[in-house]
Write a protein that holds these residues in place. Structure first.
Motif, PDB file in Angstrom:
ATOM      1  N   ALA A  57       0.827  -1.210   0.000  1.00 24.88           N
ATOM      2  CA  ALA A  57       0.000   0.000   0.000  1.00 24.88           C
ATOM      3  C   ALA A  57       0.859   1.257   0.000  1.00 24.88           C
ATOM      4  O   ALA A  57       0.571   2.233  -0.709  1.00 24.88           O
ATOM      5  CB  ALA A  57      -0.927  -0.015   1.214  1.00 24.88           C
ATOM      6  N   ALA A  58       1.946   1.246   0.780  1.00 24.41           N
ATOM      7  CA  ALA A  58       2.826   2.413   0.835  1.00 24.41           C
ATOM      8  C   ALA A  58       3.479   2.686  -0.517  1.00 24.41           C
ATOM      9  O   ALA A  58       3.546   3.830  -0.981  1.00 24.41           O
ATOM     10  CB  ALA A  58       3.893   2.197   1.915  1.00 24.41           C
ATOM     11  N   LEU A  60       2.441   1.719  -3.528  1.00 24.16           N
ATOM     12  CA  LEU A  60       1.462   2.116  -4.542  1.00 24.16           C
ATOM     13  C   LEU A  60       0.941   3.527  -4.294  1.00 24.16           C
ATOM     14  O   LEU A  60       0.688   4.281  -5.240  1.00 24.16           O
ATOM     15  CB  LEU A  60       0.315   1.112  -4.553  1.00 24.16           C
ATOM     16  CG  LEU A  60       0.717  -0.313  -4.979  1.00 24.16           C
ATOM     17  CD1 LEU A  60      -0.454  -1.261  -4.842  1.00 24.16           C
ATOM     18  CD2 LEU A  60       1.245  -0.316  -6.407  1.00 24.16           C
ATOM     19  N   LEU A  61       0.781   3.906  -3.037  1.00 21.41           N
ATOM     20  CA  LEU A  61       0.352   5.271  -2.746  1.00 21.41           C
ATOM     21  C   LEU A  61       1.429   6.276  -3.149  1.00 21.41           C
ATOM     22  O   LEU A  61       1.122   7.375  -3.647  1.00 21.41           O
ATOM     23  CB  LEU A  61       0.021   5.409  -1.258  1.00 21.41           C
ATOM     24  CG  LEU A  61      -1.290   4.772  -0.796  1.00 21.41           C
ATOM     25  CD1 LEU A  61      -1.415   4.862   0.715  1.00 21.41           C
ATOM     26  CD2 LEU A  61      -2.472   5.443  -1.479  1.00 21.41           C
ATOM     27  N   ALA A  64       1.232   6.535  -6.917  1.00 21.30           N
ATOM     28  CA  ALA A  64       0.034   7.266  -7.337  1.00 21.30           C
ATOM     29  C   ALA A  64       0.147   8.751  -7.025  1.00 21.30           C
ATOM     30  O   ALA A  64      -0.282   9.604  -7.813  1.00 21.30           O
ATOM     31  CB  ALA A  64      -1.194   6.679  -6.648  1.00 21.30           C
ATOM     32  N   ALA A  65       0.740   9.087  -5.882  1.00 19.48           N
ATOM     33  CA  ALA A  65       0.856  10.493  -5.499  1.00 19.48           C
ATOM     34  C   ALA A  65       1.812  11.260  -6.410  1.00 19.48           C
ATOM     35  O   ALA A  65       1.647  12.465  -6.629  1.00 19.48           O
ATOM     36  CB  ALA A  65       1.323  10.594  -4.048  1.00 19.48           C
ATOM     37  N   TRP A  67       2.449  10.362  -9.594  1.00 18.42           N
ATOM     38  CA  TRP A  67       2.213   9.806 -10.929  1.00 18.42           C
ATOM     39  C   TRP A  67       2.531  10.807 -12.033  1.00 18.42           C
ATOM     40  O   TRP A  67       3.171  10.488 -13.034  1.00 18.42           O
ATOM     41  CB  TRP A  67       0.768   9.351 -11.017  1.00 18.42           C
ATOM     42  CG  TRP A  67       0.441   8.538 -12.242  1.00 18.42           C
ATOM     43  CD1 TRP A  67      -0.424   8.859 -13.236  1.00 18.42           C
ATOM     44  CD2 TRP A  67       0.966   7.256 -12.583  1.00 18.42           C
ATOM     45  NE1 TRP A  67      -0.480   7.866 -14.173  1.00 18.42           N
ATOM     46  CE2 TRP A  67       0.368   6.861 -13.795  1.00 18.42           C
ATOM     47  CE3 TRP A  67       1.893   6.400 -11.987  1.00 18.42           C
ATOM     48  CZ2 TRP A  67       0.670   5.664 -14.411  1.00 18.42           C
ATOM     49  CZ3 TRP A  67       2.185   5.204 -12.606  1.00 18.42           C
ATOM     50  CH2 TRP A  67       1.582   4.852 -13.806  1.00 18.42           C
ATOM     51  N   ALA A 115      -2.946  -2.452  -9.185  1.00 18.21           N
ATOM     52  CA  ALA A 115      -2.755  -1.004  -9.331  1.00 18.21           C
ATOM     53  C   ALA A 115      -2.312  -0.649 -10.740  1.00 18.21           C
ATOM     54  O   ALA A 115      -2.698   0.397 -11.276  1.00 18.21           O
ATOM     55  CB  ALA A 115      -1.732  -0.522  -8.314  1.00 18.21           C
TER      56      ALA A 115
END
Length: 379
Positions: A57-58, A60-61, A64-65, A67, A115
């Motif tokens: 999760a860390a 991928l976040l 995404a943040a 990106w 993701a």
């Protein structure tokens, strides 16, 4: 599992000391217990799995943040590297004997794959919706599970497939039926669970089939065909597991979990029938009698060998009494007599449970319940 294995090994020592078995047999039995115990889920394994989920999760976040800050080619490369690192790193880690951490890396790779579907689809403006993305994610995870023979990925693919099935119905409380394609998908996942050695995957497949039947029953809104079929099939599964245990073990390899699932399916389907017939007091009472008869039959047939089965039966018995009170007596009793009625109900429950437990304790004397999880094996 730890207490069960310790108790069985203590019994093996006692049997050997009393001359009931020889030293070679005792050694073989002890090795078998240790081998099965080593395949169980430990506290460290659970912590490792949770750590893998949080790490995934860390990562991928973070991706995404940031990106938009990455060039397009770097984005795609980074996502593929995350997937490859998870799968390859997990395989290498498992080959070195760290099974828990290898499976955890597989989870990171599977999460990265999901993701990647969303992020790449957004980047290239690919057509499709969330339901299709979940289906691709589930299929990809199942394929990876088959290639790597990973039990944890099998569990993940079953959960994703169940989520996809619910998504096709647009939610539990809507009137849209779930996709019928879930049934062949469940069959494939059932077979996959044998290939990967994932009994928990098989348990989840059976539970997801019960969820599928529940959604069908809610969609039909009044038709009793779906819950009736569920009740018949669940009863057949229970009878098969109790009266043909050796054959059931060869077919399902679920041990004591199979009759418990059969009883749970029966109680769930009967609850659906009772909700549908709640306005028909005569029919509701007849269904309650069937439920009580089914619970008693389940206790007499399989309760002696399974503590989990007894607990589920007691819970179903209690819930049925509460249901009868709500339907027949709830509107007939004033506040002053409510406590008296509740006390009588609790007393009935206590007496019935106490009598069954006394009977089981007289009939069976053993060091521990055989319901413990025995994996590679059976939950």
């Amino acid at each position: 599992m730890a207490s069960y294995a310790s108790n069985v090994k203590a019994e093996i020592v006692r049997w050997q000391s009393q001359g009931m078995i020889d030293g070679e047999t005792a050694l073989r039995l002890t090795k078998d217990i240790e081998a099965r115990r080593s395949k169980g889920i430990s506290f460290g394994g659970v912590i490792g799995a949770l750590a893998a989920i949080l790490l995934a999760a860390a990562i991928l976040l973070f991706v995404a943040a940031n990106w938009e800050a990455f060039p397009r080619l770097v984005r795609v490369t980074l996502l593929f590297l995350l997937i490859a690192a998870g799968y390859l790193g997990g395989a290498i880690t498992k080959l070195r004997g760290a099974r828990v951490w290898g499976e955890s890396l597989y989870m990171i790779a599977a999460a990265s794959f999901g993701a990647s579907i969303a992020l790449i689809g957004q980047m290239y403006h690919l057509s499709g919706d969330e339901v299709q993305a979940i289906a691709i994610w589930a299929a990809g995870t199942a394929f990876a599970s088959a290639m790597l023979r990973s039990p944890i990925l099998t569990v993940g693919s079953v959960m994703l497939a169940a989520y996809w099935m619910v998504s096709t119905s647009n939610g539990v409380w809507t009137s849209t039926p779930p996709s019928a394609w879930f049934l062949p998908a469940a069959l494939v996942l059932w077979l996959l669970s044998f290939w990967t050695g994932s009994p928990y995957g098989r348990v989840l497949v059976l539970l997801s089939l019960l969820l599928y039947g529940t959604l069908i029953a809610l969609d039909q809104q009044g038709s009793v065909s779906a819950p009736l079929v569920m009740a018949i099939v669940s009863s057949a599964v229970f009878a098969f597991a109790v009266f043909r245990p050796q054959l059931a073990e060869r077919v399902a390899r679920l041990g004591a979990a199979l009759p418990v699932l059969g009883l749970f399916g029966f109680l769930l389907s009967m609850a659906l029938l009772q909700l549908m017939q709640i306005e028909q007091l005569g029919t509701a009472f007849l269904l309650a009698v069937i439920v009580f008869a089914g619970i008693i039959a389940a206790l007499l047939a399989g309760g002696r060998e399974s503590r989990r089965l007894r607990r589920l039966a007691y819970a179903g018995f209690t819930a049925e009494l509460i249901y009868l009170y709500a339907v027949y007596l709830g509107t007939m009793l004033d506040t002053a007599t409510f406590f008296l009625a509740s006390g009588l109900v609790l007393a009935i429950i206590a007496v019935v449970i106490r009598r069954f437990e006394k009977r089981f304790s007289r009939d069976v004397e053993r060091p521990a319940d055989q319901d413990a999880v025995v994996t590679g094996g059976q939950p």
